[in-house]
Design a protein around this motif. Structure first.
Motif, PDB file in Angstrom:
ATOM      1  N   VAL A 151       0.906  -1.236   0.009  1.00 18.27           N
ATOM      2  CA  VAL A 151       0.048  -0.018  -0.005  1.00 18.27           C
ATOM      3  C   VAL A 151       0.990   1.291  -0.059  1.00 18.27           C
ATOM      4  N   CYS A 152       0.732   1.958  -1.141  1.00 23.27           N
ATOM      5  CA  CYS A 152       1.542   3.318  -1.226  1.00 23.27           C
ATOM      6  C   CYS A 152       0.634   4.293  -0.748  1.00 23.27           C
ATOM      7  N   VAL A 153       1.395   5.353  -0.334  1.00 21.82           N
ATOM      8  CA  VAL A 153       0.674   6.649   0.143  1.00 21.82           C
ATOM      9  C   VAL A 153       0.845   7.647  -0.678  1.00 21.82           C
ATOM     10  N   GLY A 154       0.023   8.462  -1.468  1.00 19.31           N
ATOM     11  CA  GLY A 154       0.495   9.681  -2.146  1.00 19.31           C
ATOM     12  C   GLY A 154       0.034  10.839  -1.514  1.00 19.31           C
ATOM     13  N   ILE A 155       0.797  11.779  -1.343  1.00 17.35           N
ATOM     14  CA  ILE A 155       0.100  13.182  -0.611  1.00 17.35           C
ATOM     15  C   ILE A 155       0.507  14.409  -1.695  1.00 17.35           C
ATOM     16  N   GLY A 156      -0.334  14.967  -1.897  1.00 17.18           N
ATOM     17  CA  GLY A 156      -0.439  16.217  -3.061  1.00 17.18           C
ATOM     18  C   GLY A 156      -0.487  17.504  -2.532  1.00 17.18           C
ATOM     19  N   ALA A 157       0.284  18.296  -3.474  1.00 15.33           N
ATOM     20  CA  ALA A 157      -0.203  19.960  -3.389  1.00 15.33           C
ATOM     21  C   ALA A 157      -1.347  20.347  -4.180  1.00 15.33           C
ATOM     22  N   TRP A 158      -1.490  21.664  -3.994  1.00 16.71           N
ATOM     23  CA  TRP A 158      -2.932  22.175  -4.559  1.00 16.71           C
ATOM     24  C   TRP A 158      -2.495  22.647  -6.204  1.00 16.71           C
ATOM     25  N   LYS A 229       5.125   2.757   1.664  1.00 13.47           N
ATOM     26  CA  LYS A 229       5.908   3.794   0.955  1.00 13.47           C
ATOM     27  C   LYS A 229       5.125   5.109   0.856  1.00 13.47           C
ATOM     28  N   ILE A 230       5.837   6.114   1.045  1.00 14.61           N
ATOM     29  CA  ILE A 230       5.118   7.534   0.747  1.00 14.61           C
ATOM     30  C   ILE A 230       5.770   8.226  -0.263  1.00 14.61           C
ATOM     31  N   SER A 231       4.911   8.688  -1.157  1.00 15.23           N
ATOM     32  CA  SER A 231       5.401   9.819  -2.079  1.00 15.23           C
ATOM     33  C   SER A 231       4.666  10.957  -1.890  1.00 15.23           C
ATOM     34  N   PHE A 232       5.496  11.956  -1.808  1.00 13.69           N
ATOM     35  CA  PHE A 232       5.061  13.458  -1.276  1.00 13.69           C
ATOM     36  C   PHE A 232       5.229  14.540  -2.222  1.00 13.69           C
ATOM     37  N   THR A 233       4.613  15.427  -2.742  1.00 18.88           N
ATOM     38  CA  THR A 233       4.775  16.545  -3.251  1.00 18.88           C
ATOM     39  C   THR A 233       4.488  17.595  -2.607  1.00 18.88           C
ATOM     40  N   GLY A 234       5.232  18.805  -2.336  1.00 25.92           N
ATOM     41  CA  GLY A 234       4.905  19.973  -1.298  1.00 25.92           C
ATOM     42  C   GLY A 234       6.015  20.596  -0.951  1.00 25.92           C
TER      43      GLY A 234
END
Ligand SMILES: NC(=O)C1=CN([C@@H]2O[C@H](COP(=O)(O)OP(=O)(O)OC[C@H]3O[C@@H](n4cnc5c(N)ncnc54)[C@H](O)[C@@H]3O)[C@@H](O)[C@H]2O)C=CC1
Ligand SMILES: C[N+](C)(C)CCCC(=O)O
Length: 496
Positions: A151-158, A229-234
């Protein structure tokens, strides 16, 4: 959905779990979501609590069991169907993105095109993801299996809500992972549509889930023991926190963070292309782009000619209702951000920069736009390397022009930053072009263009701009792991 600015409200739940829209079971703190073009509230988003985050992760975990067992070709077919649906619904998705983000419909359509292209690209790769076979002595051998992470987590910017979700989910799903995605609470709307599209394309229910919320929800995700896993944009400060949380669970991370990229314009360039490149490098999405080339270094010999032309073209950028066909610059994301960008311009003036154009608020004639977050794109002259506007990421439509005299000098100044996301060079001298980009400490470099996004090319930063790559073959490395299998064909020769 009606496509007129100032009319849309959204009623449906914005979380997505186990194949359907749901209200969160806990948390429940409501945040207002704005239409930047009008300053109107279009909906409230309910922030997810720990239980809701857990349900989303469990839903992804169940879907992972099915999806990870499918062949690459089977996954490819599903992703191609999702790409087809996005293409078919391009106008509706782009409209939604424009209403929630404030960028022009013209640009939002490009974002949606890049999004389905990304899914197509990874669908194409899915069937050929494989390990290798290695011969060992005596007929024995080893082989490697390229396996998903889980399970991968994606966290996004606006700034690119739908596109960021595609840049993360396409390689993740192609590799056989499941995903829980958390968009920015400022732009919660379009990602839920992506979740519905995956379901319509027949992914196992729960393969792609959306939880809404801000920092607290993000923390529940990052700490969850079943997240691989965490993939982050910010931003950089949040990136640091994400990495700290990931360290506690030994989870790999991809960090796509901010930038203050250099664009170097030599006197032997095509001036017209360089001016176009500088506009592309600074004014897409109201300047709210991480890889923008906001430090524009111009060889002194052409400083006046370049500046005159860039100012003339900047003043012609059509600002206005982002849903109108001829608008090329819409509204910034929200009032605090607009104030922040204005603050940078004020400080630049105090530090001695000269506003060559724009930088002030844009006041619309249309009464429905009067509470929108508009400003005129700004070009700053008389800049020096030590000014705040040259050192810090503004994330708004503000270009700083900096003269230079020699190649050696400009390379040193270009690299004199904590960031390293992107860089660009305009010149007709091919040796110089390649020499300069080779010397730039940045992950994404452009020669004689800027800010185009072919999905085949890896994208990501050096230094404080992060690590890991999105797009291109390279992203596969960040969403899969290698299992080595060693096979004995003879007898065991024991040491004992
Ligand atoms: N390199 C890249 O690809 C991009 C980088 N950016 C950078 O992002 C910034 C602007 O975006 P923002 O949304 O304002 O950034 P941000 O860092 O405030 O938020 C990004 C995301 O992280 C979440 N978040 C915030 N605190 C968190 C925490 N403690 N734990 C977990 N999640 C948390 C937010 O809710 C949001 O979804 C700029 O600095 C820009 O350069 C933006 C777009 C692309
Ligand atoms: C699409 N592009 C290249 C203009 C920007 C992508 C990076 C970001 O999310 O800011």
């Amino acid at each position: 959905m009606s496509s007129v600015t100032g009319t849309v409200t959204i009623q449906q739940p914005l979380n997505y779990r186990a194949g359907g829209r749901v209200q969160p079971v806990d948390g429940g703190q409501a945040e207002e979501v704005y239409e930047p073009a009008t300053g109107r509230v279009i909906c409230k988003v309910l922030c997810s609590g720990q239980k809701e985050v857990d349900l989303a992760v469990q839903s992804a975990k169940a879907a992972f069991k099915i999806w990870s067992q499918m062949s690459g070709m089977e996954r490819s077919r599903v992703l191609l169907e999702a790409a087809r649906i996005i293409r078919e619904q391009r106008e509706e998705i782009a409209t939604m993105e424009t209403i929630n983000n404030g960028k022009s419909i013209f640009e939002a359509r490009v974002d949606i095109d890049i999004s389905w292209q990304c899914l197509e690209y990874y669908a194409g790769l899915a069937g050929s993801l494989a390990g290798e076979h290695i011969q060992l002595p005596g007929g024995s051998f080893g082989y490697t299996r390229r396996e998903p992470l889980g399970v991968c987590v994606g966290i996004g910017a606006w700034n690119y809500p739908f596109q960021i979700a595609c840049w993360k989910s396409a390689p993740a799903l192609a590799c056989g992972n499941a995903m829980v995605f958390k968009p920015s609470p400022f732009t919660p709307v379009s990602v839920v549509r992506l979740a519905e599209i995956f379901t319509e394309a027949s992914v196992p229910k729960g393969l792609f889930n959306v939880v809404q919320g801000g920092a607290a929800t993000g923390q529940f995700l990052c700490h969850h023991p079943d997240v691989a896993k965490i993939s982050f944009t910010g931003s950089v400060p949040t990136g640091i926190k994400i990495m700290e949380m990931a360290a506690k669970g030994i989870k790999p991370v991809t960090l796509e963070l901010g930038g203050k990229s250099p664009l170097i314009i030599f006197s032997d360039c095509s001036l017209e292309n360089a001016v176009n490149g500088a506009l592309m490098a600074n004014f897409l999405t109201q300047g709210e782009v991480c890889c923008n080339g906001t430090r524009v270094f111009v060889e002194r010999k052409i400083l006046d000619a370049f500046t005159k032309e860039v100012v003339k073209r900047t003043q012609k950028i059509k600002i206005g209702d982002p849903l109108l066909e001829d608008t090329r610059m819409g509204a910034l994301i929200n009032r605090p951000h607009l104030d922040r960008v204005q603050g940078f311009i004020k400080q630049a003036k105090e530090q001695g920069a000269e506003v060559l154009c724009g930088g002030d608020l844009w006041v619309p004639d249309d009464p429905k736009l009067k509470n929108g977050y508009y400003m005129r794109p700004c070009v700053l002259g008389n800049c020096t390397d030590d000014m705040t506007c040259v050192k810090e990421e503004i994330f708004g439509p503000v270009m700083s022009i900096l003269p230079f005299d020699t190649e050696e000098e400009v390379v040193e100044r270009a690299n004199n930053t904590k960031f390293g996301l992107a860089g660009g060079v305009f010149t007709r001298d091919i040796q110089k072009a390649h020499r300069v980009v080779a010397a730039l400490k940045a992950g994404m470099c452009f020669i004689n263009n800027y800010n185009i996004s072919p999905v085949e090319l890896p994208f990501g930063g050096y230094k404080a701009s992060g690590f890991g790559r999105e797009n291109g073959r390279a992203a596969i490395e960040y969403y899969s792991q290698l299992k080595t299998v060693c096979v004995e064909m003879g007898d065991v020769e024991s040491v004992f």
